[in-house]
Scaffold this motif. Structure first.
Motif, PDB file in Angstrom:
ATOM      1  N   ALA A 118      28.295  39.466   2.540  1.00 17.23           N
ATOM      2  CA  ALA A 118      27.144  40.290   2.917  1.00 17.23           C
ATOM      3  C   ALA A 118      26.493  39.810   4.206  1.00 17.23           C
ATOM      4  CB  ALA A 118      26.115  40.299   1.783  1.00 17.23           C
TER       5      ALA A 118
ATOM      6  N   ASP B 227      19.810  32.983  -0.494  1.00 17.64           N
ATOM      7  CA  ASP B 227      20.761  33.375   0.542  1.00 17.64           C
ATOM      8  C   ASP B 227      21.578  34.557   0.024  1.00 17.64           C
ATOM      9  OD1 ASP B 227      22.199  33.386   2.902  1.00 17.64           O
ATOM     10  OD2 ASP B 227      22.736  31.270   2.821  1.00 17.64           O
ATOM     11  N   GLU B 228      22.424  35.083   0.871  1.00 15.08           N
ATOM     12  CA  GLU B 228      23.369  36.131   0.487  1.00 15.08           C
ATOM     13  C   GLU B 228      24.774  35.566   0.637  1.00 15.08           C
ATOM     14  OE1 GLU B 228      20.779  39.270  -0.612  1.00 15.08           O
ATOM     15  OE2 GLU B 228      22.954  39.054  -0.792  1.00 15.08           O
TER      16      GLU B 228
ATOM     17  N   THR C 123      21.397  34.515  -4.781  1.00 17.22           N
ATOM     18  CA  THR C 123      20.817  35.760  -4.281  1.00 17.22           C
ATOM     19  C   THR C 123      19.550  36.058  -5.078  1.00 17.22           C
ATOM     20  OG1 THR C 123      21.961  37.202  -5.848  1.00 17.22           O
ATOM     21  CG2 THR C 123      23.158  36.596  -3.826  1.00 17.22           C
TER      22      THR C 123
ATOM     23  N   GLY D 114      25.634  36.564   4.776  1.00 12.42           N
ATOM     24  CA  GLY D 114      24.857  35.350   4.562  1.00 12.42           C
ATOM     25  C   GLY D 114      25.690  34.101   4.742  1.00 12.42           C
TER      26      GLY D 114
ATOM     27  N   TYR E 274      18.959  38.573  -6.960  1.00 14.57           N
ATOM     28  CA  TYR E 274      19.339  39.025  -8.295  1.00 14.57           C
ATOM     29  C   TYR E 274      19.851  37.869  -9.150  1.00 14.57           C
ATOM     30  CZ  TYR E 274      18.609  44.050  -7.912  1.00 14.57           C
ATOM     31  OH  TYR E 274      18.033  45.292  -7.824  1.00 14.57           O
ATOM     32  N   ASP E 275      20.493  36.890  -8.514  1.00 12.30           N
ATOM     33  CA  ASP E 275      20.898  35.698  -9.266  1.00 12.30           C
ATOM     34  C   ASP E 275      19.671  35.000  -9.846  1.00 12.30           C
ATOM     35  OD1 ASP E 275      23.602  36.017  -8.802  1.00 12.30           O
ATOM     36  OD2 ASP E 275      23.632  34.708  -7.048  1.00 12.30           O
TER      37      ASP E 275
ATOM     38  N   ASP F 203      25.790  31.798   2.058  1.00 12.53           N
ATOM     39  CA  ASP F 203      26.140  31.403   0.683  1.00 12.53           C
ATOM     40  C   ASP F 203      25.656  29.999   0.336  1.00 12.53           C
ATOM     41  OD1 ASP F 203      29.110  31.136  -1.378  1.00 12.53           O
ATOM     42  OD2 ASP F 203      27.178  32.092  -1.797  1.00 12.53           O
TER      43      ASP F 203
ATOM     44  N   TYR G 298      20.260  35.435   6.583  1.00 14.69           N
ATOM     45  CA  TYR G 298      19.529  35.782   5.361  1.00 14.69           C
ATOM     46  C   TYR G 298      19.095  34.550   4.569  1.00 14.69           C
ATOM     47  CZ  TYR G 298      21.562  40.354   6.363  1.00 14.69           C
ATOM     48  OH  TYR G 298      21.930  41.519   6.968  1.00 14.69           O
ATOM     49  N   HIS G 299      19.127  33.397   5.174  1.00 16.44           N
ATOM     50  CA  HIS G 299      18.752  32.159   4.480  1.00 16.44           C
ATOM     51  C   HIS G 299      17.235  32.032   4.432  1.00 16.44           C
ATOM     52  CE1 HIS G 299      18.306  27.738   3.915  1.00 16.44           C
ATOM     53  NE2 HIS G 299      19.381  27.904   3.158  1.00 16.44           N
TER      54      HIS G 299
END
Length: 407
Positions: free
Chosen positions: A297, A292-293, A305, A299, A307-308, A301, A278-279
């Protein structure tokens, strides 16, 4: 920035206040950076070597500004009123014009005495990452060797006519005084960007020893390329083409494509990087970000994210809105911080959601810290202003999202 046309005719004020004629050549795709080309003094911005080098640079993603120095080509002014210092200032004026209208230049390329001019101007243009010279003299005074009349006659009479590249020019004594006083090696040593020196070993106008002197005066990183059997003006197309391709390929190393920048706010591209499930690599109006996640989840990290980032947009916009308001009011505010918490709540359990909401709803909670000498009424007003933050208004209102599939 996407180019709307290949070449644009422009004008700007030179060092002596005269209007200088210029052409801005655009790449076909996104502009990775801006370059300025300085022609030899017996040439013009439209000389074959000038156009060839500009075209090669545009093929590599550069927007290239070519201009005629004061009193030359289609530019205004009298060449006899100029000198090496004013030509250097013309280059700086070109860089300032680019900075004010588009973006600051990252590359300078100069031919012959135009090469000496870019070496002199380079330390005065902070945005530069690289400079390339073609057949440049190692000192400004070298041009005096090209005069067809006696320098002594110019000093005695105050001026004289000389032949440069088959064209007559009037030279005044102030020109002689200026080139003799200008310390070009000292300017070369000041530049901290990359330098490429191109020179022909059979150049009969500016000897190859000049390339050696420039190279020795420069700091690293620096490179030298021989132009083999080319003449001083690169009159053969293959020689101009070779120089152009070498400069373009060399510049790629110091001004890479991933450093490209767009001028348009609101253009964001999020693409998979291949460096994680998810990067993502994100280009936000020319600024490079990562999404990233978390590990939980799936990802890696290595970035916030989505939402962040949304919470960051709200917090950032809130802080900037408050700073602008405090500055406009001239209030004594020393530091502002906004901390944002994001969570999803059921509308029935959300005390601040108001009516009209059903199901789960996103709740952003802001904690604002304002340091400074403010009274109670001023702090109350700052809290009101926080709700006028544009991102706050966008999140509270409905937005339209239009989606298309790119073929």
């Amino acid at each position: 920035m996407m180019a709307t046309e290949k070449n644009t005719k422009v004008e700007f004020d030179g060092a002596l206040g005269e209007r200088l004629a210029a052409a801005l050549s655009w790449p076909n795709g996104k502009t990775r950076g801006f370059a300025i080309f300085a022609h030899c003094f017996s040439c013009s911005k439209d000389f074959v070597a000038s156009r060839r080098i500009a075209n090669a640079l545009t093929d590599h993603g550069f927007a290239v500004l070519r201009f005629d120095f004061t009193g030359l080509g289609r530019s205004g002014g009298d060449f006899s009123d100029t000198n090496f210092s004013t030509n250097t200032q013309d280059l700086i004026a070109a860089a300032n014009w680019l900075s004010e209208n588009y973006d600051a230049p990252s590359l300078l390329v100069g031919h012959s005495l135009g090469g000496a001019a870019v070496l002199a101007a380079a330390p005065e243009i902070p945005s530069l990452k690289a400079v390339a010279t073609i057949a440049a003299p190692a000192d400004a005074e070298h041009i005096l060797n090209q005069f067809t009349c006696s320098v002594d006659d110019i000093e005695a009479n105050g001026e004289g006519q000389v032949d440069l590249g088959g064209r007559p020019f009037t030279i005044k004594k102030q020109f002689l005084d200026d080139v003799r006083a200008f310390d070009l090696p000292a300017q070369i040593a000041k530049f901290r960007g990359a330098l490429l020196v191109l020179h022909s070993p059979v150049d009969n106008s500016v000897g190859i020893e000049n390339a050696e002197r420039i190279f020795k005066a420069a700091k690293h990183p620096k490179s030298f390329i021989s132009l083999d059997d080319a003449d001083h003006l690169l009159t053969k197309l293959e020689h101009a083409s070779y120089a152009a391709e070498v400069i373009s390929a060399w510049a790629d190393r110091y001004i890479p494509a991933q450093a490209q920048k767009t001028q348009t706010e609101g253009n964001v591209v999020a693409a998979e990087s291949g460096e994680g499930k998810y990067h993502l690599h994100v280009d936000a109006s020319g600024h490079q970000l990562t999404i990233d996640e978390p590990l939980s989840a799936g990802g890696t990290d290595r970035g916030p994210t989505p939402y962040d980032l949304l919470a960051a947009a709200l917090g950032g916009c809130t802080t900037l809105t408050l700073r602008m308001y405090a500055d406009r009011k001239k209030w004594s505010v020393t530091h502002i911080q906004t901390r944002v918490e994001h969570a999803k709540h059921h509308a029935d359990d959300c005390a601040v959601c108001g009516e009209g909401h059903e199901g789960r709803i996103d709740v952003f909670t802001r904690h604002i810290t304002i340091e400074g000498d403010l009274d109670t009424e001023q702090r109350r007003r700052m809290l009101e202003i926080a709700d006028k933050c544009p991102v706050h208004k966008t999140l509270e209102k409905s937005s339209a999202i239009v989606t298309s599939l790119v073929e």
